[in-house]
Structures are given as C-alpha cells and as structure tokens.
Design a protein around this motif. Structure first.
Motif, short mmCIF file in Angstrom:
data_model
loop_
_atom_site.label_atom_id
_atom_site.label_comp_id
_atom_site.label_asym_id
_atom_site.label_seq_id
_atom_site.Cartn_x
_atom_site.Cartn_y
_atom_site.Cartn_z
N ALA A 63 -21.84 16.56 -90.01
CA ALA A 63 -21.00 17.81 -89.78
C ALA A 63 -20.25 17.96 -88.42
O ALA A 63 -20.95 17.39 -87.36
CB ALA A 63 -22.20 18.93 -89.98
N CYS A 142 -17.82 19.83 -93.51
CA CYS A 142 -19.11 19.83 -94.27
C CYS A 142 -19.43 18.84 -95.11
O CYS A 142 -18.93 18.39 -96.11
CB CYS A 142 -19.16 21.32 -94.98
N LYS A 151 -23.97 23.30 -96.10
CA LYS A 151 -23.60 24.76 -95.56
C LYS A 151 -24.78 25.66 -95.53
O LYS A 151 -24.66 26.52 -94.79
CB LYS A 151 -22.52 24.99 -96.86
#
Length: 468
Positions: A63, A142, A151
């Motif tokens: 991420a 993401c 998320k």
C-alpha cells in the motif's frame, strides 16, 4: 469528445504514460497482498510526478499514499492494482487462451482502475499548481480489494481522518455514477480440532474435524432459508484434514464468507453462523476456534457528490469508441449468452438494446437496478469520509467480470479510452469540489446524517492485523 474543461487537457497531457502504466501492471498480475511489482510501478510514477510518498501505509507493504499540494481541502483519489487467481488470458483474443495455466489475470480491470486514479490525481495536482489553488490531492494505492479488505485496515488506522471527500471509479460495461449498493461482508476461518484414529480399526476413538466442517455447512445451508433476501453465505475448504480416508481427520478448516446488506444485519448473521459452528463442534465432540480474515462494510451513498459527478459525466458525454473497438466487442459478445448481455441493461434499469456492443450513453442518476450485489472495501472508506464512484465503459456490453473475457479486453484500445475518460470524470469532479466549498459542506452534512442514524463499527476486530 472535444476538450472544454481545462482539467481534461491536463489528463490528455499524460495519457500515454498512464496507458503504459496500466499495461505494465496488466502484464504482472499479482493477487491480494502480493502486489509488489504493481505497487513498485505506482511508486515510480508517483515519484516521477512529484508526489510525496508514504510507503508501507497502514503497515501493508503493498500500500502506498502519494500527496501533493498544500492547504485547502484534502481530496482522496482511490486506486487499486490487484488481480485474481486462475484468470490468465492472452489480451486481445476473443477465445479462452491462457498465457499461463493456473496463472493470475486482471479479471476485474484493476490495472485500469489504478492507472486512471493516479492519472486523475496527477492532473488535479497540475491544475492546482498552474492556477495557484490551495488544496491537497492524495492518491491512495490500495492492494487486496479482492478479498483482502486493505482499505478497511487503512480506515481503521486513521489514514482517511483528515480527508474531505474520496473519489474513485471502476471499469464496467456501462457509464454512470456508481449506485451505492453493496453488501457488507466478513471472511471467518473456522478450524475444528478433533482426535485422529484408525478409521477402520478403532473409529470409536476418533473425533472427526471433517465431520464437524460438513455439519457446519449443513447447518448454514438450513440457515439460508431464514436469512434476509440480500444476505449470502459462501464457503471454501482451506484444509479438509488430509488425503488419507483411513485416518480420522484431526483438524479441518473452512472459510465462511458472510454477506448482508448492512453492518447491523451482518453482525446478526455472524452471530448465527458462529452458533452453528459451536453446534457442529458439540455434535462431533470436537473443539472449534475461529479467526477473522477480512471484513468490509456496505457502501454509503452521498447525494451531493453523486449529483456533482453526474454533471461531469454529462458534460463529457459517453466514451467515444471507434469501428475497431466495436468489432472486437462483438467478437467478445459472441462468446457470451444473451442472459449475460441482458444483465448489463438490467443493472442500470434499462431495456436491452439489440445489437449494441459498447455503451454509447450515460446512465441516469436515478435508476432502478436489478440483480445481485457484491462487496468492496470502498464501503469502509464511504463510512469514514463522503465518497463517490463512477462506472465507466471499458469493455463489451454483457462482459461478466472475474472471467477470461474481462482479461482479454484489459489492454484493448477501448479499455484505454474508458480509462482516460474515467480520469477526466474524477479529476473534474474534484475540481468542482475545490472550486465550490459548499459542495463539500453539503457532502459532509449528508455523511454526518448517515452516521447519526447508524454509527460505524469496523468489521475487522482491533487485534486482527493485515495478513501480510
């Protein structure tokens, strides 16, 4: 589509580089939490465009968050880049032709999703800098949307706490504002612990964990009659106890994927499934433990943001495709059923248009959709901050996602056109929010009203960490 909004020019200025980014991610399909090459591509692009990077966001190695600008409102643009297993497919071929047997493939178009989102963020950054406008754009790279709920972890860790609005999109068979309809879900692994024994010589000494899993599944099956209509429970064996039938299985694990239309309904259904697991353990003389793997919330709509995005889509007009795009779409449609094609129209509450291969219209904002719903971790972002998403045509009408047909179209010129269009729609929506603070205020008020009625409760327990 003739440019009439300056932000569109900023998108077009970078189009070739970001089409290349999308194609490079397509060529290295990686599944949940293993998107190391994909995130590396996004990091390189963020750095080349002058964003400040936060790596290992929320403790997740794949991420990344990139930020540019200063002061003003904070606009989040959400990107993804994870693929799906067993969907390897030669791009540009209208027949099933895996590049690698059992390999991964971008069966949900996330190579396009991430590239367009980062392109929109880049265009917005350039527009703010050119015009001396205060504001911050933040790109969220993401991973693990497909079952990993990244998320949700990012929301839980506070990464959206100072965001004023979040914008995203998804490749689709039609173009329109995404209806905020999705199912909250959680994936829970139930492991039954029994006692091994010789299945013929001394079966009375054994306690079968596999029997417990099977009884749990039977119990869940009977539960289905008494669940809300929108609820779903699916399962997969993670460990069936081995391959020796002459050994009583001492350990077995099943993953239950539980879905419901709202967080409160999900919590109620999870309790009932856990009770079934306890009952299966009691019936078999085994012991059961459980571990939450992931969880996501249902989407919250935001009318002020949806109306803003709808105006931008109508200003853009539909995605413009050419004869070659149409011809390839028809080849893909030849591999589909009529039910597949009709489903596209049902999902936007429209009557089927015979012979239409690619979407040539903008779906109305208020429409009556039919068909089932899936789940997305964008749902948790929508509980944290006012959120809006677009659906943009990138493939043939009728294309079922999570199939080889989606992968086959992932590098096609039509997909690239839809991707550039999506970037313009997102960037233009963000511009309107920055230019008119009353829109952000209205979106915030709408969001606050939702939370007043139903407070957010993260579907992943605090002690559960990302499976990285």
């Amino acid at each position: 589509m003739q440019n009439t909004d300056p932000i569109w020019d900023h998108v077009d200025r970078h189009r070739d580089d970001f089409i290349t980014l999308s194609d490079r991610v397509f060529d290295t399909p990686e599944t949940l939490y293993a998107e190391h090459k994909s995130v590396a591509e996004h990091k390189r692009m963020l750095q080349s465009q002058g964003f400040t990077l936060t790596e290992n966001a929320a403790g997740i190695p794949t991420a990344v968050v990139g930020e540019a600008g200063e002061g003003g409102p904070v606009i989040a643009i959400l990107g993804e880049y994870d693929a799906l297993p067993y969907l390897s497919q030669e791009p540009g071929k209208a027949q099933h032709q895996p590049l690698e047997e059992g390999g991964n493939g971008h069966g949900c178009g996330h190579n396009l999703l991430g590239a367009a989102a980062l392109l929109a963020a880049t265009a917005l950054k350039d527009w703010m800098a050119e015009n001396g406008i205060k504001g911050r754009v933040r790109y969220y790279g993401c991973p693990a949307e497909e079952g990993g709920a990244a998320k949700t972890y990012m929301v839980r860790e506070g990464l959206f706490d100072d965001v004023d609005a979040a914008i995203s999109w998804h490749p689709a068979t039609f173009t329109g504002v995404n209806e905020a309809r999705s199912l909250a879900n959680t994936r829970i692994d139930f492991t039954f612990h029994g006692k091994a024994a010789h299945a013929a010589g001394a079966p009375e000494l054994g306690r079968s964990a596999l029997d417990a899993v099977e009884l749990m599944n039977i119990g869940v099956n009977y539960l289905r009659e008494h669940m809300p209509d929108a609820a779903r429970v699916h399962y997969a064996y993670l460990d069936a106890g081995g391959v020796a039938p002459n050994v009583v299985q001492a350990k077995a694990t099943v993953r239950q994927l539980i879905r419901a239309s709202s967080l409160p309904d999900l919590q109620d259904l999870v309790t009932r499934v856990r009770n079934i697991a306890d009952g299966a353990a009691l019936m078999t003389g085994t012991r059961v433990t459980s571990q939450v793997f992931s969880g996501v919330s249902n989407l919250l709509g935001n009318r002020p943001l949806e109306e803003t995005m709808q105006r931008e889509l109508e200003k853009l007009g539909p995605v413009v495709f050419d004869a070659a795009d149409d011809a390839f779409a028809r080849e893909i449609q030849a591999t589909l059923t009529q039910a597949d094609i009709d489903t596209t129209f049902k999902r936007i509450g429209a009557k089927p248009v015979k012979g239409l291969a690619l979407c040539d219209f903008i779906a109305p904002l208020d429409r009556h959709s039919e068909g089932g719903e899936g789940s997305t971790d964008v749902g948790d972002v929508s509980w944290a901050v006012p959120t809006v998403q677009a659906r943009v045509a990138t493939c043939a009408i009728g294309t079922p996602f999570h199939t080889w047909q989606t992968v086959a179209q992932g590098k096609a010129p039509a997909a690239h056109k839809g991707m550039i269009y999506a970037a313009k729609a997102m960037a233009a929506t963000a511009c309107r929010l920055i230019e008119d603070p009353s829109l952000i205020t209205a979106a915030r008020d709408t969001h606050h009203d939702h939370l007043e009625q139903t407070p957010y409760s993260c579907p992943i327990p605090d002690d559960v960490r990302p499976p990285v």
